[in-house]
Each structure stands twice: as structure tokens, then as C-alpha cells.
Scaffold this active site. Sequence first.
Site, PDB file in Angstrom:
ATOM      1  N   CYS A 395       0.859  -1.177   0.000  1.00  0.00           N
ATOM      2  CA  CYS A 395       0.000   0.000   0.000  1.00  0.00           C
ATOM      3  C   CYS A 395       0.898   1.231   0.000  1.00  0.00           C
ATOM      4  O   CYS A 395       1.766   1.382   0.859  1.00  0.00           O
ATOM      5  CB  CYS A 395      -0.880  -0.064   1.243  1.00  0.00           C
ATOM      6  SG  CYS A 395      -1.287   1.478   2.024  1.00  0.00           S
ATOM      7  N   CYS A 398       1.044   3.581   3.005  1.00  0.00           N
ATOM      8  CA  CYS A 398       1.719   2.928   4.122  1.00  0.00           C
ATOM      9  C   CYS A 398       3.222   2.893   3.865  1.00  0.00           C
ATOM     10  O   CYS A 398       4.032   3.060   4.776  1.00  0.00           O
ATOM     11  CB  CYS A 398       1.218   1.497   4.295  1.00  0.00           C
ATOM     12  SG  CYS A 398      -0.576   1.336   4.326  1.00  0.00           S
TER      13      CYS A 398
HETATM   14  C1  FAD Z   1       5.057  -0.467   7.189  1.00  0.00           C
HETATM   15  C2  FAD Z   1       3.583  -0.583   7.392  1.00  0.00           C
HETATM   16  C3  FAD Z   1       2.813   0.567   7.382  1.00  0.00           C
HETATM   17  C4  FAD Z   1       1.433   0.501   7.558  1.00  0.00           C
HETATM   18  N1  FAD Z   1       0.694   1.643   7.508  1.00  0.00           N
HETATM   19  C5  FAD Z   1      -0.640   1.569   7.608  1.00  0.00           C
HETATM   20  C6  FAD Z   1      -1.462   2.731   7.480  1.00  0.00           C
HETATM   21  O1  FAD Z   1      -0.960   3.848   7.287  1.00  0.00           O
HETATM   22  N2  FAD Z   1      -2.804   2.596   7.572  1.00  0.00           N
HETATM   23  C7  FAD Z   1      -3.397   1.376   7.757  1.00  0.00           C
HETATM   24  O2  FAD Z   1      -4.610   1.319   7.811  1.00  0.00           O
HETATM   25  N3  FAD Z   1      -2.645   0.262   7.882  1.00  0.00           N
HETATM   26  C8  FAD Z   1      -1.303   0.327   7.801  1.00  0.00           C
HETATM   27  N4  FAD Z   1      -0.548  -0.820   7.907  1.00  0.00           N
HETATM   28  C9  FAD Z   1      -1.223  -2.080   8.239  1.00  0.00           C
HETATM   29  C10 FAD Z   1      -1.386  -2.250   9.765  1.00  0.00           C
HETATM   30  O3  FAD Z   1      -0.182  -1.944  10.448  1.00  0.00           O
HETATM   31  C11 FAD Z   1      -1.749  -3.695  10.120  1.00  0.00           C
HETATM   32  O4  FAD Z   1      -0.784  -4.556   9.573  1.00  0.00           O
HETATM   33  C12 FAD Z   1      -3.109  -4.099   9.612  1.00  0.00           C
HETATM   34  O5  FAD Z   1      -4.068  -3.199  10.067  1.00  0.00           O
HETATM   35  C13 FAD Z   1      -3.485  -5.517  10.069  1.00  0.00           C
HETATM   36  O6  FAD Z   1      -3.477  -5.555  11.477  1.00  0.00           O
HETATM   37  P1  FAD Z   1      -3.501  -6.878  12.323  1.00  0.00           P
HETATM   38  O7  FAD Z   1      -4.429  -6.670  13.446  1.00  0.00           O
HETATM   39  O8  FAD Z   1      -3.704  -8.041  11.451  1.00  0.00           O
HETATM   40  O9  FAD Z   1      -2.056  -7.013  12.990  1.00  0.00           O
HETATM   41  P2  FAD Z   1      -0.706  -6.323  12.567  1.00  0.00           P
HETATM   42  O10 FAD Z   1      -0.674  -4.928  13.049  1.00  0.00           O
HETATM   43  O11 FAD Z   1      -0.446  -6.568  11.133  1.00  0.00           O
HETATM   44  O12 FAD Z   1       0.365  -7.115  13.439  1.00  0.00           O
HETATM   45  C14 FAD Z   1       0.795  -8.447  13.128  1.00  0.00           C
HETATM   46  C15 FAD Z   1       1.090  -9.154  14.425  1.00  0.00           C
HETATM   47  O13 FAD Z   1       2.096  -8.448  15.121  1.00  0.00           O
HETATM   48  C16 FAD Z   1       1.847  -8.420  16.526  1.00  0.00           C
HETATM   49  N5  FAD Z   1       1.839  -7.011  16.927  1.00  0.00           N
HETATM   50  C17 FAD Z   1       0.876  -6.080  16.698  1.00  0.00           C
HETATM   51  N6  FAD Z   1       1.249  -4.894  17.162  1.00  0.00           N
HETATM   52  C18 FAD Z   1       2.471  -5.077  17.719  1.00  0.00           C
HETATM   53  C19 FAD Z   1       3.378  -4.207  18.366  1.00  0.00           C
HETATM   54  N7  FAD Z   1       3.105  -2.911  18.523  1.00  0.00           N
HETATM   55  N8  FAD Z   1       4.533  -4.741  18.833  1.00  0.00           N
HETATM   56  C20 FAD Z   1       4.827  -6.039  18.669  1.00  0.00           C
HETATM   57  N9  FAD Z   1       4.011  -6.886  18.044  1.00  0.00           N
HETATM   58  C21 FAD Z   1       2.853  -6.420  17.578  1.00  0.00           C
HETATM   59  C22 FAD Z   1       0.537  -9.119  16.724  1.00  0.00           C
HETATM   60  O14 FAD Z   1       0.835 -10.399  17.167  1.00  0.00           O
HETATM   61  C23 FAD Z   1      -0.095  -9.167  15.362  1.00  0.00           C
HETATM   62  O15 FAD Z   1      -0.818 -10.333  15.176  1.00  0.00           O
HETATM   63  C24 FAD Z   1       0.825  -0.763   7.732  1.00  0.00           C
HETATM   64  C25 FAD Z   1       1.607  -1.920   7.740  1.00  0.00           C
HETATM   65  C26 FAD Z   1       2.971  -1.847   7.571  1.00  0.00           C
HETATM   66  C27 FAD Z   1       3.771  -3.102   7.548  1.00  0.00           C
END
Ligand code: FAD
Length: 473
Positions: A395, A398
Amino acid sequence: MAGRTRTAKLSLCLIVLVTGFDRALSSSAAQRCFCQVTGSLEDCACDVETIDSFNNKQLFPKLQKLIATDYFRFYKVNLNKPCPFWTDNSHCGLRDCAVEPCTPNEVPDGIRASSSKPIQDPLEASEDSEECEKAEQLGAVNSSLSEDRQKALQDWNRYDDEEDRFCMVDDEESPDIEYVDLLLNPERFTGYKGPEAWQIWNSIYEENCFKPYTVSRPLNPLVTYSGENEGRGFYNWLEGLCVEKRAFYRLVSGLHSSINIHLSARYLLEDSWSGPKWGHNISEFQQRFDEKLTKGEGPKRLRNLYFLYLIELRALAKVLPFFQLPSVQLYTGQPEQDQQNKELLLELLQVAKSFPLHFDETSLFAGNKKEAGKLKEDFKLTFKNISRIMDCVGCFKCRLWGKLQTQGLGTALKILFSERQIASLPRPQGELLPFQLSRQEIVALFNAFGRISTSVRELENFRSLLSKLHDEM
Ligand SMILES: Cc1cc2nc3c(=O)[nH]c(=O)nc-3n(C[C@H](O)[C@H](O)[C@H](O)COP(=O)(O)OP(=O)(O)OC[C@H]3O[C@@H](n4cnc5c(N)ncnc54)[C@H](O)[C@@H]3O)c2cc1C
Ligand SMILES: *[C@@H]1O[C@H](CO)[C@@H](O)[C@H](O)[C@H]1NC(C)=O
Ligand SMILES: *[C@@H]1O[C@H](CO)[C@@H](O)[C@H](O)[C@H]1NC(C)=O
Ligand SMILES: *[C@@H]1O[C@H](CO)[C@@H](O)[C@H](O)[C@H]1NC(C)=O
């Protein structure tokens, strides 16, 4: 006297905060501290409240004003670099930290498949093309700039420095490089999620061998990771071999928290004919940070955000002598404005410096000289790798903010590692400066910190929304 007691108490709390040593506080108190889901802040409110009130009242408003200026709102970035890890099998980006490259068969199918697809479309695999289209739209970067602006920016280029870079900086000569107006492209909910987003986070944590300790590759190492320095005291932890690497993990985790706070605070609540409506989605926030819903992980993640905050704040305090040099200009070709910006920036750095409870990073970055040098190299390499992983973010918006924040954090670390050089400023005329920052680094540093500072501010908003919700029930 009362002041001294308070300071002592605060420092203790800060130590607890920055080391993540949970046992010093009863766990429930520690957790309530960061994400007040129920109950009050009571006993350990000190550390976080100090940061909160410092940030929200003093620093945040100034910083917001600064990064809205022309100098800071245009970030130069190449969003079209190919992902170096997952495009072909020779660069297997998914192995453990083993030296051996893996064979194609070792690459999970999903990732191999997605590598042949255009990166613009993170959800192409999904059946739901409507949702897919929407995510693409939300994740798009608006790179429109007026003609005047483009001319001015070309002019700025002449002023860019090319010194000792900490981060993998995008090739500035590349035809793909462009300026992006950050104010036009706020970091917010984009709908980027699923295996691809997960893979990026996973790679960042896994790829770089910088986890606190190695778990033998469980299905989701991030979920199973827990109990940092269990049963070990603060000093043991500091003396441990991998303090810095743990610190590194916490920085990344803090960044991860920040991004997820932003997407919860600027969630797409409604998308009707009258236009999109963005705002706080409490349940999204709770899913990610509530103590119970995350089995205790949420508060730790928020604590890592504060850790990141302190590190970047420290860097700002340390870099003051550099910006005090008369030769350091925030050039945009409008002398009056430039001067005002510089004054505002110096004011902000003074505020940063005035923070009473600075994190003492000497234990982290100084060490003995040889070790510190090695560590600096390690961090540098790891940062390069993370910057490259950002090129794999499907994205675009992002990717934009991911790159910016990685570079900003890299710049903060560069500052912390260069303490001696900065302290030796100013130099006699004509002598080469031992420390330099490029425009890109400066823009990234302040905008990255702007994101973290905003996250801390948003936590207060969420706290108050949550307590309202609580009152109503
Ligand atoms: C570089 C990057 C930038 C992004 N920018 C955006 C954006 O601007 N807007 C947007 O809507 N989405 C953005 N995303 C996506 C967002 O961060 C999440 O990946 C997405 O919303 C899916 O979330 P999720 O609940 O599946 O877990 P995710 O946030 O993908 O996390 C994956 C796993 O990591 C672990 N985890 C979660 N948070 C933490 C933490 N703080 N420390 C340690 N472990 C953790 C948990 O076990 C989780 O299951 C971005 C992703 C990336 C990689
Ligand atoms: C980009 O921003 C400009 C200025 O606000 C606006 O006029 C234009 O419609 C935007 N373009 C897209 C594709 O959103
Ligand atoms: C960065 O990635 C390269 C190539 O994938 C790898 O050889 C190197 O060990 C990594 N560096 C660090 C510090 O993780
Ligand atoms: C808030 O987020 C949740 C997912 O956590 C989602 O199901 C819900 O629809 C969102 N609420 C609004 C108002 O968009």
C-alpha cells in the site's frame, strides 16, 4: 524537597518504563498505566503522565506548527523501488537469520504467488474486488504539486547535503524520486491488512535477528513472543549481551503501535455521497491494545511506543547544537519564512531539552568504543534492511509513511551515536563539520517524531473516549 522526591520517583518509573522490566510494578498497575481501560491511573501514573502532559501541552502544538510549514511538508521519496526480497528466489527474504539462502520450495506459497503480482494491489488475491478497489484507493498517494511548487523544490535541491547517511536513502538521482506533500497524504486507515501486511511486520521482526531471543519459528512468532526478561532484574538485563538489540525490538514495536494507533484514530467510519468521514474507532483500538483482548500484549506495545518517544525526544535534545549553527538553514527561498521556521525549530528543541526525565542513552549507545562502533554498524545495517523491506509494502501510503518513519528513527539513532561529534560543534571557520544532516533526514526526523507525538496525544483521546463509554454503561 518535595520536588526532589518527585523527581526520584519519576526517574524510578522511567527506568521501569525504558527497560520494560515489568516486575517492579504489580502487573495490573503497570498495565492500567498505559491503557486505561477501566479504573484510574493511580500509583504508577507518574511516568506516563509526565510524558503525556509534557507532550500534549508543550511539545505537540509546537511540533504540529513546525511540520505544517513548507520546509517540512515536502518529503522526497522513491515509492517505486522494487521489493528486493520477494521478487525472485535468489533473494529469499523469508529465511531465518541463517546464512544459507533457501530454495524456492522453502518460500511459502502465498508469498511466492504474490511476488509475481503488481505491488500496487495488496488485496488482489481476495475475491472481493470491491473491497480491493477501495483499499487501493485509500492507499493511493496523491503526488500532485503545483508548477510553482515544483520549480521551488528543484531550487531546494541545490541545498541538500550528501553526508554520512545512516539509512538507506533513496537514490536521489533516480527518475522515480518525487516530492510528496505529506499534508495531502495523512497517515490513516487504508484497509491494508491480511497476509501481506502481516508478512512485512513479520519480516521486520524476524529478518533482522534482533528479537530478544529466538523462538524456533512458531506459526506466529509475534504472538508467542512474551515475557521479556522474565525473572531477571534490571541490572542483569542491562549487562546482558543484547541490550541494544532488545532496545531495537522495542523501537520497532513502538513504531508498529504508533501506526496502529493512527489507523484506529483516523478510521474510515463512513463513506457516503457526502464524502468520507474519518474518526476514532474505539473497538478497533481495543482489539489492538486492550489488555484482555490482547492477552496482555497491548499495554506492552504501548509501553514500547513511549520508549520510542523517549529515544526520539532524546535525539532532538541532543541535536540542538547542530541547528544552532548559523550555517544551518531551513532553506525554501523565502528568507523571512525560513528564519521564522528556524526560530520555531530552535524553540522546539529547547522544549525537548527541558524535558526533566530524559532517557539516559549512554548505557545504550556509548559502551566501550570498539563495541559501540560495532553496534553502530549493526544498527545501520539493520536499518538499511528495514528500509528495503519497506519497499515491499503493497500500500503506497503505508509505504510512504513507513519509509519516512524508518528514516526518521534512523536519523535519531545517528544523532545519538554521534554525540561526541555534535558536542564538538561549532567548529572554527573553514573546518569540515564532523556531523551533518541532509534535508531528507531533517524532514524525516521531525515528521517521524510528529507521528509518535501525535500517537501519544491520541492515546489521551482514546482514554477519554473509553472512560466516557465506561460511564455510560
Ligand atoms: C510499514 C507498514 C505501514 C502501515 N501503515 C498503515 C497505514 O498507514 N494505515 C493502515 O490502515 N494500515 C497500515 N498498515 C497495516 C497495519 O499496520 C496492520 O498490519 C493491519 O491493520 C493488520 O493488522 P492486524 O491486526 O492483522 O495485525 P498487525 O498490526 O499486522 O500485526 C501483526 C502481528 O504483530 C503483533 N503485533 C501487533 N502490534 C504489535 C506491536 N506494537 N509490537 C509487537 N508486536 C505487535 C501481533 O501479534 C499481530 O498479530 C501498515 C503496515 C505496515 C507493515
Ligand atoms: C490531490 O490533491 C489535490 C489538491 O488538494 C486535489 O485537487 C486533487 O483532486 C487530488 N487528487 C486526487 C487523485 O485525489
Ligand atoms: C540484511 O539483509 C541482508 C540480505 O538479506 C543480510 O545478508 C544481512 O545479514 C541483513 N543484515 C542484518 C543486520 O540483519
Ligand atoms: C470499527 O472497527 C471494527 C473492527 O475493529 C469494525 O467492525 C467496525 O465496523 C468499525 N466501526 C465503524 C463505525 O466503522
